[in-house]
Design a protein around this motif. Structure first.
Motif, PDB file in Angstrom:
ATOM      1  N   LYS A  72      46.202  48.788  40.092  1.00 53.26           N
ATOM      2  CA  LYS A  72      45.727  47.449  40.478  1.00 53.26           C
ATOM      3  C   LYS A  72      45.506  47.376  41.989  1.00 53.26           C
ATOM      4  N   ALA A  73      46.399  48.019  42.745  1.00 57.35           N
ATOM      5  CA  ALA A  73      46.272  48.028  44.209  1.00 57.35           C
ATOM      6  C   ALA A  73      44.995  48.757  44.618  1.00 57.35           C
ATOM      7  N   SER A 102      56.568  47.800  45.843  1.00 52.67           N
ATOM      8  CA  SER A 102      56.590  48.760  46.951  1.00 52.67           C
ATOM      9  C   SER A 102      55.588  49.886  46.683  1.00 52.67           C
ATOM     10  N   ASP A 103      55.455  50.293  45.404  1.00 52.19           N
ATOM     11  CA  ASP A 103      54.440  51.304  45.048  1.00 52.19           C
ATOM     12  C   ASP A 103      53.043  50.777  45.380  1.00 52.19           C
ATOM     13  N   ALA A 104      52.801  49.513  45.013  1.00 49.58           N
ATOM     14  CA  ALA A 104      51.478  48.917  45.275  1.00 49.58           C
ATOM     15  C   ALA A 104      51.199  48.878  46.776  1.00 49.58           C
ATOM     16  N   ALA A 105      52.196  48.483  47.559  1.00 51.59           N
ATOM     17  CA  ALA A 105      52.019  48.402  49.009  1.00 51.59           C
ATOM     18  C   ALA A 105      51.765  49.793  49.604  1.00 51.59           C
ATOM     19  N   ALA A 106      52.504  50.795  49.131  1.00 61.10           N
ATOM     20  CA  ALA A 106      52.317  52.167  49.638  1.00 61.10           C
ATOM     21  C   ALA A 106      50.923  52.671  49.276  1.00 61.10           C
ATOM     22  N   THR A 107      50.443  52.305  48.088  1.00 57.27           N
ATOM     23  CA  THR A 107      49.092  52.700  47.663  1.00 57.27           C
ATOM     24  C   THR A 107      48.045  52.068  48.574  1.00 57.27           C
ATOM     25  N   MET A 124      49.017  39.457  47.923  1.00 57.96           N
ATOM     26  CA  MET A 124      49.858  38.562  47.119  1.00 57.96           C
ATOM     27  C   MET A 124      49.371  38.471  45.670  1.00 57.96           C
ATOM     28  N   THR A 125      48.059  38.693  45.455  1.00 47.13           N
ATOM     29  CA  THR A 125      47.542  38.592  44.085  1.00 47.13           C
ATOM     30  C   THR A 125      48.117  39.699  43.193  1.00 47.13           C
ATOM     31  N   LEU A 126      48.652  40.761  43.806  1.00 47.75           N
ATOM     32  CA  LEU A 126      49.278  41.838  43.026  1.00 47.75           C
ATOM     33  C   LEU A 126      50.702  41.490  42.620  1.00 47.75           C
TER      34      LEU A 126
END
Ligand SMILES: C[C@](O)(CO)[C@H](O)COP(=O)(O)OP(=O)(O)OC[C@H]1O[C@@H](n2ccc(N)nc2=O)[C@H](O)[C@@H]1O
Ligand SMILES: Nc1ncnc2c1ncn2[C@@H]1O[C@H](COP(=O)(O)OP(=O)(O)OP(=O)(O)O)[C@@H](O)[C@H]1O
Length: 275
Positions: A72-73, A102-107, A124-126
């Motif tokens: 999704k990221a 945290s995975d999404a942010a790292a991606t 934030m939508t994630l």
């Protein structure tokens, strides 16, 4: 071939005060958040298609389809571009320590670097925890999760993370709140000389989701009980992971060994919570 690695540290809510509820149902938070030196790892490399592989001790149960926050990221950053993404999962899921966020942010960081794109303003939508994970440093979080004020003056804190391998659904924990309008933290978070001083101050603060999460998962009481030698023991996020703060790394490591021996079915990790 260019490969970019990033680290997705566990997020710990040292405090989590629920101040109210927005008309859309999201809750207003006042939370002191820090990040551990322990977490998942992400590796991205160029590829024609968008592809995800997952391995590691907590790979089982992590969705590998489009519902994975990593994919999704990637799609948030670019709806069509390809990349190969490898996720090494060290963190339990649905555990209150922001693993997926945290995975999404790292991606976003890794693909942003590889594709030469800035971090998106709509992370934030994630998920409510994703914006705070973009810059994983101590911060005071406000709004529904989007407000972020850096917090200086926290010491590095030796800690033990304990998860009883029971998931607490975040919406259920918020739904179980007896009162939604609770007091915030004091306006000023003081500087602390050491972890003992920080723990003393934190003891006067709260995690408001702790009571409803303990109703959903009474085993959280057992987790807090095994952390009774800590300077402070508290649940993180919507649970069920709890953290115990210890005066030094050696004491934290000894506590982790003791708890792991007593409860071999639980996840136990000695960590440092970084300022
Ligand atoms: C509990 C925390 O982890 C504290 O850091 C976060 O507030 C939750 O972050 P998250 O898991 O990334 O949350 P999301 O995936 O955006 O939301 C899951 C669900 O939690 C509830 N939710 C979340 C954040 C918030 N400020 N108010 C809420 O009521 C909503 O029911 C939402 O549908
Ligand atoms: N990369 C991912 N890692 C873990 N779970 C993921 C991932 N992507 C999607 N999910 C889904 O998200 C759900 C919540 O997992 P996550 O680990 O983010 O919860 P959490 O630690 O409670 O988060 P938070 O502290 O933000 O509430 C899981 O049940 C899983 O189905």
């Amino acid at each position: 071939m260019t490969k970019i690695n990033d680290f997705a540290p566990a997020k710990i809510n040292l405090t989590l005060h629920v101040l109210g509820q927005r008309p859309d149902g999201y809750h207003l938070l006042d939370s002191l958040v820090v990040f551990a030196d322990f977490g998942d790892r992400i590796e991205v490399s160029p590829n024609s298609e968008l592809a995800l592989s997952v391995e590691g001790p907590f790979a089982d149960g992590v969705p590998t389809g489009e519902e994975n926050l990593v994919l999704k990221a990637a799609r948030l950053l670019d709806p069509v571009r390809g990349a190969s993404i490898h996720l090494y999962k060290e963190l339990p899921s649905a555990a209150g320590i922001g693993g997926g966020s945290s995975d999404a942010a790292a991606t976003l960081r890794a693909l942003g670097e590889m594709w030469g794109m800035p971090l998106p303003g709509n992370a934030m939508t994630l998920g409510a925890d994703v914006p705070m994970c973009l810059d994983p440093k101590a911060a005071r979080i406000s709004g529904a999760g989007e407000g972020r004020m850096p917090v200086e003056g926290l010491p590095a804190m030796p800690a033990v993370l304990v998860n009883p391998r029971v998931g607490v659904p975040t919406p259920a924990a918020f739904k179980g709140l007896a009162t939604k309008n609770n007091a915030p933290m004091p306006d000023v978070i003081p500087d602390f000389v050491d972890v003992t001083a920080a723990a003393d101050w934190l003891a006067g603060q709260r995690n408001d989701l702790s009571a409803p999460a303990r109703e959903i998962a009474p085993v959280i009481d057992d987790v807090l009980a095994v952390l009774d030698d800590a300077l402070l023991a508290r649940m993180s996020g919507s649970g069920a992971t709890c953290f115990g703060l210890y005066p030094d790394t050696e004491t934290a490591q000894q506590a982790a060994l003791r708890i792991a021996a007593k409860r071999p079915d639980w996840w136990v990790a000695p960590v440092t919570l970084n300022p």
